[in-house]
Design a protein around this motif. Structure first.
Motif, PDB file in Angstrom:
ATOM      1  N   GLU A   1       0.827  -1.202   0.000  1.00  0.00           N
ATOM      2  CA  GLU A   1       0.000   0.000   0.000  1.00  0.00           C
ATOM      3  C   GLU A   1       0.861   1.251   0.000  1.00  0.00           C
ATOM      4  N   GLN A   2       0.288   2.338  -0.510  1.00  0.00           N
ATOM      5  CA  GLN A   2       0.968   3.618  -0.575  1.00  0.00           C
ATOM      6  C   GLN A   2       0.162   4.678   0.168  1.00  0.00           C
ATOM      7  N   PRO A   3       0.806   5.760   0.624  1.00  0.00           N
ATOM      8  CA  PRO A   3       0.106   6.771   1.437  1.00  0.00           C
ATOM      9  C   PRO A   3      -0.722   7.739   0.609  1.00  0.00           C
ATOM     10  N   LYS A   4      -1.611   7.198  -0.221  1.00  0.00           N
ATOM     11  CA  LYS A   4      -2.471   8.034  -1.062  1.00  0.00           C
ATOM     12  C   LYS A   4      -3.763   7.275  -1.312  1.00  0.00           C
ATOM     13  N   ALA A   5      -4.883   7.978  -1.282  1.00  0.00           N
ATOM     14  CA  ALA A   5      -6.179   7.325  -1.461  1.00  0.00           C
ATOM     15  C   ALA A   5      -6.339   6.816  -2.890  1.00  0.00           C
ATOM     16  N   LYS A   6      -6.929   5.645  -3.011  1.00  0.00           N
ATOM     17  CA  LYS A   6      -7.246   5.083  -4.320  1.00  0.00           C
ATOM     18  C   LYS A   6      -8.428   5.837  -4.912  1.00  0.00           C
ATOM     19  N   GLU A   7      -8.407   6.036  -6.226  1.00  0.00           N
ATOM     20  CA  GLU A   7      -9.500   6.727  -6.898  1.00  0.00           C
ATOM     21  C   GLU A   7     -10.364   5.724  -7.658  1.00  0.00           C
ATOM     22  N   PHE A   8     -11.663   6.001  -7.713  1.00  0.00           N
ATOM     23  CA  PHE A   8     -12.605   5.115  -8.379  1.00  0.00           C
ATOM     24  C   PHE A   8     -13.439   5.896  -9.386  1.00  0.00           C
ATOM     25  N   VAL A   9     -13.894   5.200 -10.412  1.00  0.00           N
ATOM     26  CA  VAL A   9     -14.875   5.755 -11.340  1.00  0.00           C
ATOM     27  C   VAL A   9     -16.254   5.271 -10.901  1.00  0.00           C
ATOM     28  N   ARG A  10     -17.167   6.189 -10.729  1.00  0.00           N
ATOM     29  CA  ARG A  10     -18.534   5.842 -10.344  1.00  0.00           C
ATOM     30  C   ARG A  10     -19.470   6.163 -11.502  1.00  0.00           C
ATOM     31  N   VAL A  11     -20.188   5.167 -11.959  1.00  0.00           N
ATOM     32  CA  VAL A  11     -21.127   5.340 -13.066  1.00  0.00           C
ATOM     33  C   VAL A  11     -22.436   5.887 -12.517  1.00  0.00           C
ATOM     34  N   LEU A  12     -22.833   7.057 -12.978  1.00  0.00           N
ATOM     35  CA  LEU A  12     -24.024   7.723 -12.458  1.00  0.00           C
ATOM     36  C   LEU A  12     -25.242   7.561 -13.363  1.00  0.00           C
ATOM     37  N   ARG A  13     -25.028   7.233 -14.642  1.00  0.00           N
ATOM     38  CA  ARG A  13     -26.151   7.037 -15.546  1.00  0.00           C
ATOM     39  C   ARG A  13     -25.752   6.025 -16.617  1.00  0.00           C
ATOM     40  N   ARG A  14     -26.741   5.467 -17.276  1.00  0.00           N
ATOM     41  CA  ARG A  14     -26.475   4.453 -18.304  1.00  0.00           C
ATOM     42  C   ARG A  14     -25.756   5.069 -19.498  1.00  0.00           C
ATOM     43  N   VAL A  15     -24.734   4.366 -19.963  1.00  0.00           N
ATOM     44  CA  VAL A  15     -23.999   4.757 -21.168  1.00  0.00           C
ATOM     45  C   VAL A  15     -23.904   3.525 -22.060  1.00  0.00           C
ATOM     46  N   GLU A  16     -24.278   3.658 -23.334  1.00  0.00           N
ATOM     47  CA  GLU A  16     -24.283   2.505 -24.238  1.00  0.00           C
ATOM     48  C   GLU A  16     -23.630   2.872 -25.566  1.00  0.00           C
ATOM     49  N   VAL A  17     -22.864   1.929 -26.104  1.00  0.00           N
ATOM     50  CA  VAL A  17     -22.204   2.094 -27.401  1.00  0.00           C
ATOM     51  C   VAL A  17     -22.555   0.883 -28.257  1.00  0.00           C
ATOM     52  N   ARG A  18     -22.898   1.116 -29.528  1.00  0.00           N
ATOM     53  CA  ARG A  18     -23.228   0.026 -30.441  1.00  0.00           C
ATOM     54  C   ARG A  18     -22.382   0.103 -31.701  1.00  0.00           C
ATOM     55  N   ASP A  19     -22.055  -1.076 -32.244  1.00  0.00           N
ATOM     56  CA  ASP A  19     -21.323  -1.188 -33.499  1.00  0.00           C
ATOM     57  C   ASP A  19     -21.905  -2.383 -34.240  1.00  0.00           C
ATOM     58  N   GLY A  20     -22.833  -2.116 -35.154  1.00  0.00           N
ATOM     59  CA  GLY A  20     -23.525  -3.214 -35.826  1.00  0.00           C
ATOM     60  C   GLY A  20     -24.348  -3.996 -34.818  1.00  0.00           C
ATOM     61  N   ASP A  21     -24.120  -5.329 -34.761  1.00  0.00           N
ATOM     62  CA  ASP A  21     -24.868  -6.151 -33.813  1.00  0.00           C
ATOM     63  C   ASP A  21     -24.150  -6.302 -32.478  1.00  0.00           C
ATOM     64  N   LYS A  22     -23.036  -5.576 -32.285  1.00  0.00           N
ATOM     65  CA  LYS A  22     -22.287  -5.628 -31.031  1.00  0.00           C
ATOM     66  C   LYS A  22     -22.618  -4.397 -30.192  1.00  0.00           C
ATOM     67  N   TRP A  23     -22.665  -4.573 -28.875  1.00  0.00           N
ATOM     68  CA  TRP A  23     -22.933  -3.436 -28.007  1.00  0.00           C
ATOM     69  C   TRP A  23     -22.293  -3.641 -26.640  1.00  0.00           C
ATOM     70  N   ALA A  24     -22.038  -2.530 -25.961  1.00  0.00           N
ATOM     71  CA  ALA A  24     -21.541  -2.544 -24.587  1.00  0.00           C
ATOM     72  C   ALA A  24     -22.258  -1.445 -23.819  1.00  0.00           C
ATOM     73  N   ARG A  25     -22.539  -1.699 -22.535  1.00  0.00           N
ATOM     74  CA  ARG A  25     -23.318  -0.739 -21.752  1.00  0.00           C
ATOM     75  C   ARG A  25     -22.786  -0.691 -20.327  1.00  0.00           C
ATOM     76  N   LEU A  26     -22.702   0.516 -19.786  1.00  0.00           N
ATOM     77  CA  LEU A  26     -22.395   0.726 -18.374  1.00  0.00           C
ATOM     78  C   LEU A  26     -23.669   1.150 -17.653  1.00  0.00           C
ATOM     79  N   ASP A  27     -23.942   0.507 -16.522  1.00  0.00           N
ATOM     80  CA  ASP A  27     -25.093   0.858 -15.704  1.00  0.00           C
ATOM     81  C   ASP A  27     -24.636   1.175 -14.287  1.00  0.00           C
TER      82      ASP A  27
END
Length: 213
Positions: free
Chosen positions: A121-147
């Protein structure tokens, strides 16, 4: 408070790049807080740095490539998986070629390297990404979504008309509050189909691929 983490000591390994087929040596080194994961091309003049940042992801054909100012580092995904899975926030990755070694086709050998080096461990707080709303990306029949979710859970599905995939399942969900990265995730393997090998190699890909990886 969760603290940032780095390696206790340096550790080295060598192998062959999956797509380039070139032999490469890597060294994982400790780094100061807020450094992040930084790749260093030791084979190029000035040993240029390429930080592992989402905005620097370039080519994603069958691998993840980082690129900055024309300097590229190919097939970083298995090492990045091991570092993330074992909670390493800061490290330097020295490589003497354009692509990380594929090892056995999974993140497990890299996880073993991290365990050999140790984590502190190091003397510094770890940072996090918090998802606050749905985000979706599509490419043809492929897709990815964050909730938004109170934790970290991944759900995947694939569609391949192949009996091995049919037997092992087309989808999986992993909740990291309940799942061991080392036991359940790290050994997930790269896979491919024999009928695709010739076409891949004609396009300069999978030159270091084989039945072992």
């Amino acid at each position: 408070m969760f603290r940032q983490r780095t390696l206790k000591s340096l550790v080295r390994a060598a192998g062959v790049g999956l797509h380039t087929g070139q032999r490469v040596k890597i060294t994982l080194r400790p780094a100061q807080p807020d450094t992040g994961i930084v790749f260093r091309r030791m084979d190029l003049p000035g040993t240029p740095d390429v930080p592992a940042r989402a905005g620097l992801v370039g080519d994603t054909r069958l691998a993840s490539t980082l690129e900055r100012d024309g300097v590229k580092v190919h097939t970083v995904e298995h090492l990045m998986s091991a570092l993330a899975g074992l909670g390493v926030d800061n490290a330097y990755v020295d490589i003497d070629g354009p692509e990380l070694p594929i090892m056995d086709g999974s993140a497990a050998p890299f996880a073993l390297l991290v365990q050999q080096a140790g984590v502190e461990e190091q003397p510094k707080a770890k940072e996090f990404v918090r998802v606050l709303r749905r985000v979706e990306v599509r490419d043809g029949d492929k897709w990815a979504r964050l909730d938004p979710y109170e934790g970290f859970r991944l759900s995947f599905s694939i569609s391949f008309n192949h009996p091995v995939i049919d037997r092992s399942g087309q989808s999986v969900t992993v909740d990291f509050a309940q799942t061991s990265y080392l036991k359940e995730i790290a050994r997930a393997r790269t896979f491919g189909f024999m009928q695709e090998v010739e076409q891949l190699r004609e396009n300069g890909l999978a030159l270091g691929g084989g039945l072992d990886n």
